[in-house]
Scaffold this active site. Structure first.
Site, PDB file in Angstrom:
ATOM      1  N   ASP A  12       1.313   0.731  -4.024  1.00 48.97           N
ATOM      2  CA  ASP A  12       2.445   0.606  -4.944  1.00 48.97           C
ATOM      3  C   ASP A  12       3.014  -0.796  -4.740  1.00 48.97           C
ATOM      4  OD1 ASP A  12       4.468   1.286  -6.789  1.00 48.97           O
ATOM      5  OD2 ASP A  12       5.824   1.790  -5.149  1.00 48.97           O
ATOM      6  N   GLU A  72      -0.963   0.878  -8.989  1.00 47.23           N
ATOM      7  CA  GLU A  72      -0.221   1.226 -10.196  1.00 47.23           C
ATOM      8  C   GLU A  72      -0.152   0.011 -11.116  1.00 47.23           C
ATOM      9  OE1 GLU A  72       3.247   4.241 -10.520  1.00 47.23           O
ATOM     10  OE2 GLU A  72       4.136   2.296 -10.043  1.00 47.23           O
ATOM     11  N   ASP A 144       8.360   3.855  -1.704  1.00 41.39           N
ATOM     12  CA  ASP A 144       7.169   3.069  -2.028  1.00 41.39           C
ATOM     13  C   ASP A 144       5.924   3.655  -1.363  1.00 41.39           C
ATOM     14  OD1 ASP A 144       8.542   0.649  -3.404  1.00 41.39           O
ATOM     15  OD2 ASP A 144       9.641   0.945  -1.541  1.00 41.39           O
TER      16      ASP A 144
END
EC number: 3.1.21.10
Length: 170
Positions: A12, A72, A144
């Site tokens: 992330d 992502e 995160d």
């Protein structure tokens, strides 16, 4: 003949904090391996922050030796400067596994939410609740790291389709 587990690194990306999560998959079983985050300080020069992200993820890759990685996709917000900085952090985060010869799959945020929670507009608390069910041994210390585990889970579920897309595109 039994298959050996496949290790997946989920990332992330973020300039302040880049989350990472590692899990093993064997058949349809998910097994938590580790998670954490690489943090930078706002006072640091941008290049130093990007270097810290790269080095931190390099240590994760050295320690856990994943076979596959996923990240992502970036969403564009109203603050163009923040979006560009996130894009730079994302580029560095993609480079780290690529330097280890690992292809990096990409997933949209709503695809991650839909895979993990069942709804594309789920919030962070719903994602964290599902993580406790899917990976009971996981205890992410930051949102995160939790998001990175969700990205790894998404890749575990969609990896066949992702590999096919990369093959067709490549």
């Amino acid at each position: 003949m039994t298959s050996s587990p496949i290790r997946i690194l989920g990332i992330d990306p973020g300039l302040r904090r880049t989350g990472w999560g590692v899990l093993d998959i064997e058949g349809n079983r998910l097994m938590f391996v580790g998670c954490g985050s690489v943090e930078t300080r706002e006072q640091m020069a941008l290049a130093s922050r990007l270097l810290a992200i790269h080095e931190g993820l390099g240590r994760v890759l050295d320690e856990f030796r994943p076979a596959e990685a996923a990240i992502e996709q970036t969403f564009v917000n109203k603050d163009g400067v923040a979006t560009l900085k996130l894009g730079q952090a994302r580029g560095v985060a993609m480079l780290a596994p690529a330097m280890f010869g690992i292809v990096v799959a990409e997933y949209a945020p709503n695809q991650v939410k839909k895979t993990v929670v069942g709804a594309g507009h789920a919030d962070k608390t719903q994602i964290q609740a599902m993580l406790k069910i899917l990976l009971p041994k996981a205890d992410p210390k930051s949102a995160d790291a939790a998001d990175a585990l969700a990205i790894a889970i998404t890749h575990a579920h969609h990896r066949g389709a992702a590999a096919l897309r990369m093959k067709v595109a490549g």
